[in-house]
Design a protein around this motif. Structure first.
Motif, PDB file in Angstrom:
ATOM      1  N   GLY A 326      -5.666  20.791  72.395  1.00 58.55           N
ATOM      2  CA  GLY A 326      -6.625  21.366  73.326  1.00 58.55           C
ATOM      3  C   GLY A 326      -5.943  21.869  74.581  1.00 58.55           C
ATOM      4  O   GLY A 326      -4.723  21.811  74.736  1.00 58.55           O
ATOM      5  N   ASN A 327      -6.731  22.383  75.484  1.00 53.57           N
ATOM      6  CA  ASN A 327      -6.217  22.960  76.727  1.00 53.57           C
ATOM      7  C   ASN A 327      -5.564  21.880  77.581  1.00 53.57           C
ATOM      8  O   ASN A 327      -6.201  20.887  77.903  1.00 53.57           O
ATOM      9  CB  ASN A 327      -7.359  23.614  77.503  1.00 53.57           C
ATOM     10  CG  ASN A 327      -6.841  24.641  78.496  1.00 53.57           C
ATOM     11  OD1 ASN A 327      -5.645  24.719  78.756  1.00 53.57           O
ATOM     12  ND2 ASN A 327      -7.765  25.427  79.027  1.00 53.57           N
ATOM     13  N   PRO A 328      -4.286  22.029  77.969  1.00 57.88           N
ATOM     14  CA  PRO A 328      -3.616  21.010  78.786  1.00 57.88           C
ATOM     15  C   PRO A 328      -4.155  21.008  80.211  1.00 57.88           C
ATOM     16  O   PRO A 328      -4.809  21.965  80.639  1.00 57.88           O
ATOM     17  CB  PRO A 328      -2.155  21.466  78.767  1.00 57.88           C
ATOM     18  CG  PRO A 328      -2.237  22.950  78.590  1.00 57.88           C
ATOM     19  CD  PRO A 328      -3.433  23.177  77.697  1.00 57.88           C
ATOM     20  N   PRO A 329      -3.915  19.944  80.975  1.00 60.81           N
ATOM     21  CA  PRO A 329      -4.319  19.935  82.389  1.00 60.81           C
ATOM     22  C   PRO A 329      -3.671  21.097  83.129  1.00 60.81           C
ATOM     23  O   PRO A 329      -2.470  21.323  83.015  1.00 60.81           O
ATOM     24  CB  PRO A 329      -3.780  18.583  82.890  1.00 60.81           C
ATOM     25  CG  PRO A 329      -3.604  17.746  81.676  1.00 60.81           C
ATOM     26  CD  PRO A 329      -3.263  18.697  80.571  1.00 60.81           C
ATOM     27  N   LEU A 330      -4.457  21.854  83.863  1.00 64.09           N
ATOM     28  CA  LEU A 330      -3.944  23.023  84.567  1.00 64.09           C
ATOM     29  C   LEU A 330      -3.376  22.622  85.918  1.00 64.09           C
ATOM     30  O   LEU A 330      -3.944  21.782  86.616  1.00 64.09           O
ATOM     31  CB  LEU A 330      -5.063  24.051  84.754  1.00 64.09           C
ATOM     32  CG  LEU A 330      -5.709  24.550  83.452  1.00 64.09           C
ATOM     33  CD1 LEU A 330      -6.766  25.589  83.759  1.00 64.09           C
ATOM     34  CD2 LEU A 330      -4.657  25.125  82.514  1.00 64.09           C
ATOM     35  N   PRO A 331      -2.236  23.242  86.308  1.00 67.73           N
ATOM     36  CA  PRO A 331      -1.619  22.867  87.573  1.00 67.73           C
ATOM     37  C   PRO A 331      -2.434  23.263  88.792  1.00 67.73           C
ATOM     38  O   PRO A 331      -2.350  22.634  89.838  1.00 67.73           O
ATOM     39  CB  PRO A 331      -0.281  23.624  87.534  1.00 67.73           C
ATOM     40  CG  PRO A 331      -0.510  24.771  86.600  1.00 67.73           C
ATOM     41  CD  PRO A 331      -1.490  24.262  85.583  1.00 67.73           C
ATOM     42  N   ASP A 332      -3.216  24.334  88.684  1.00 75.05           N
ATOM     43  CA  ASP A 332      -4.026  24.813  89.808  1.00 75.05           C
ATOM     44  C   ASP A 332      -5.435  25.133  89.314  1.00 75.05           C
ATOM     45  O   ASP A 332      -5.610  25.887  88.362  1.00 75.05           O
ATOM     46  CB  ASP A 332      -3.409  26.073  90.429  1.00 75.05           C
ATOM     47  CG  ASP A 332      -2.110  25.784  91.152  1.00 75.05           C
ATOM     48  OD1 ASP A 332      -2.148  24.993  92.103  1.00 75.05           O
ATOM     49  OD2 ASP A 332      -1.071  26.335  90.751  1.00 75.05           O
ATOM     50  N   ARG A 333      -6.407  24.566  89.982  1.00 76.34           N
ATOM     51  CA  ARG A 333      -7.798  24.838  89.624  1.00 76.34           C
ATOM     52  C   ARG A 333      -8.468  25.773  90.624  1.00 76.34           C
ATOM     53  O   ARG A 333      -9.655  26.034  90.534  1.00 76.34           O
ATOM     54  CB  ARG A 333      -8.577  23.523  89.520  1.00 76.34           C
ATOM     55  CG  ARG A 333      -8.039  22.610  88.424  1.00 76.34           C
ATOM     56  CD  ARG A 333      -8.942  21.419  88.185  1.00 76.34           C
ATOM     57  NE  ARG A 333      -8.452  20.583  87.097  1.00 76.34           N
ATOM     58  CZ  ARG A 333      -8.669  20.813  85.813  1.00 76.34           C
ATOM     59  NH1 ARG A 333      -9.389  21.858  85.457  1.00 76.34           N
ATOM     60  NH2 ARG A 333      -8.185  20.003  84.882  1.00 76.34           N
ATOM     61  N   ASP A 334      -7.678  26.276  91.603  1.00 76.29           N
ATOM     62  CA  ASP A 334      -8.230  27.182  92.604  1.00 76.29           C
ATOM     63  C   ASP A 334      -8.031  28.643  92.220  1.00 76.29           C
ATOM     64  O   ASP A 334      -8.254  29.530  93.030  1.00 76.29           O
ATOM     65  CB  ASP A 334      -7.566  26.921  93.968  1.00 76.29           C
ATOM     66  CG  ASP A 334      -7.840  25.514  94.471  1.00 76.29           C
ATOM     67  OD1 ASP A 334      -8.922  24.990  94.166  1.00 76.29           O
ATOM     68  OD2 ASP A 334      -6.973  24.955  95.171  1.00 76.29           O
ATOM     69  N   VAL A 335      -7.591  28.892  91.001  1.00 77.63           N
ATOM     70  CA  VAL A 335      -7.343  30.257  90.558  1.00 77.63           C
ATOM     71  C   VAL A 335      -7.699  30.348  89.080  1.00 77.63           C
ATOM     72  O   VAL A 335      -7.587  29.373  88.339  1.00 77.63           O
ATOM     73  CB  VAL A 335      -5.861  30.644  90.792  1.00 77.63           C
ATOM     74  CG1 VAL A 335      -4.939  29.775  89.952  1.00 77.63           C
ATOM     75  CG2 VAL A 335      -5.620  32.115  90.517  1.00 77.63           C
ATOM     76  N   ASP A 336      -8.165  31.523  88.663  1.00 72.48           N
ATOM     77  CA  ASP A 336      -8.524  31.722  87.262  1.00 72.48           C
ATOM     78  C   ASP A 336      -7.264  31.847  86.410  1.00 72.48           C
ATOM     79  O   ASP A 336      -6.418  32.721  86.650  1.00 72.48           O
ATOM     80  CB  ASP A 336      -9.373  32.987  87.111  1.00 72.48           C
ATOM     81  CG  ASP A 336     -10.756  32.828  87.730  1.00 72.48           C
ATOM     82  OD1 ASP A 336     -11.234  31.680  87.787  1.00 72.48           O
ATOM     83  OD2 ASP A 336     -11.338  33.841  88.167  1.00 72.48           O
ATOM     84  N   LEU A 337      -7.151  30.989  85.409  1.00 76.39           N
ATOM     85  CA  LEU A 337      -6.019  31.006  84.493  1.00 76.39           C
ATOM     86  C   LEU A 337      -6.513  31.311  83.084  1.00 76.39           C
ATOM     87  O   LEU A 337      -7.707  31.185  82.799  1.00 76.39           O
ATOM     88  CB  LEU A 337      -5.294  29.646  84.524  1.00 76.39           C
ATOM     89  CG  LEU A 337      -4.582  29.317  85.833  1.00 76.39           C
ATOM     90  CD1 LEU A 337      -4.046  27.893  85.807  1.00 76.39           C
ATOM     91  CD2 LEU A 337      -3.437  30.293  86.095  1.00 76.39           C
TER      92      LEU A 337
END
Length: 352
Positions: A326-337
């Motif tokens: 599944g989707n790994p933890p994202l380093p930044d949640r303040d930007v659309d990845l």
């Protein structure tokens, strides 16, 4: 007869005495000029602490030139291919918390001009240690991705006397030197969709140009990746200033890696692609996703660098890992990845 130095503002003219047996003429006198344009520190420079005065470093550099010290003298003579030197202009163009960067313009009596890049640590302790590590890393990466890395050609030390005259304090400042055949302009993040060049004015590349730079970055990091040892550069470890733009041909932007804090180990190919897909660059609170907006361009940048078969295998390792975990933890949640649609489109582009 001692050396005679005349100071006029930032201009320093040094006269070296002619010793018995030395040739007279242009080589017996070299004019040293100093400037601090900080050309690549803006447009919004962030002040950082200096542990010594620039004049102290300038004197140490001047002494090495006069004494024809092996580190600096050998590097500069290599740049001019053994020609005589009539003048040297040292221009401080950039600084950050650990380094000062000078562009040295060497001029021969025939008016030939050659530029070199001198990187000097800001102190003899942690800054020198960091630059020594970086120097070794750039040499390693230069062998993996020739022409895409600023590779030091000489390294050495500048001795700075202690201002309190303490004999037990030996300030030996690490530095490295390399050729600068083309102007290199470090980057910063202007917005979530645009990069900009560090300069005296707040300029920015267009969204299209930024996408071109993203593709260049993907290819650059792919070239730095060693599949045999599972080692490479994690884009999340880089500051935008680690990357410099070289305008090598008309209307073509290309990236050169000029700084690197570390090479990651235990980085299998699937995880390396994951870093590219979900990686970011940051300037202050402004964050830029690294992956090109079009997944097919990401795959094409990989294929152009390492070949289609290897690029396909790397993407397969990533998409297979994604499906299983599944989707790994994202380093930044303040930007659309990128999300699932992006990864599916990447798989289609790779023919998976």
């Amino acid at each position: 007869m001692p050396y005679k130095t005349v100071h006029k503002g930032y201009f320093v003219k040094s006269h070296k005495p002619v010793r018995s047996g030395e040739p007279k003429g242009p080589e017996s006198r070299i004019n040293l000029k100093w400037n601090a344009s900080l050309l690549n520190a803006g447009p919004f420079p962030v002040p950082s602490k200096r542990f010594y005065r620039l004049e102290t470093l300038n004197n140490a550099i001047q002494q090495q030139v006069l004494e024809k010290n092996r580190f600096l003298w050998t590097g500069l003579n290599r740049s001019v291919k053994g020609a005589a030197l009539s003048s040297l202009l040292f221009d401080l163009v950039y600084e950050d918390p650990i380094r000062l960067v000078y562009i040295i313009t060497a001029v021969t009596p025939q008016r030939k001009r050659v530029e070199a890049r001198l990187v000097v640590a800001k102190n003899h302790e942690e800054c020198s240690a960091a630059l020594a590590r970086e120097c070794a890393l750039l040499e390693t990466l230069g062998a993996r991705a020739p022409g895409r890395i600023f590779v030091p050609e000489q390294q050495g030390l500048f001795f700075l006397p202690d201002r309190h005259h303490r004999k037990e304090v030996k300030r030996e400042i690490f530095a490295y030197l390399g050729a600068a055949p083309e102007p290199l302009t470090p980057l910063y993040v202007v917005s979530s969709t645009q990069l900009g060049p560090h300069g005296s004015k707040p300029l920015r590349y267009s969204v299209k140009e930024t996408e071109t730079l993203k593709c260049s970055l993907v290819g650059l990091l792919a070239g730095c990746y060693d599949e045999a040892t599972f080692s490479g550069v994690d884009v999340n470890d880089l500051a935008p200033e680690c990357l410099s733009v070289a305008e090598r041909t008309e209307n073509r932007l290309s990236l050169v890696l000029t700084q690197c804090p570390m090479i990651r180990k235990r980085l299998p190919s699937g995880r390396f692609i994951q870093k590219l897909v979900f990686g970011t660059l940051r300037s202050g609170k402004t964050i830029l996703p690294v992956a090109p907006a079009r997944p097919d361009l990401l795959f094409q940048a990989l294929a152009n660098e390492v070949g289609g078969e290897k690029a396909r295998a790397w993407c397969h390792a990533f998409t297979d890992q994604y499906k299983r975990r599944g989707n790994p933890p994202l380093p930044d949640r303040d930007v659309d990845l990128p999300g699932k649609d992006y990864i599916d489109a990447l798989a289609d582009a790779a023919g998976l």
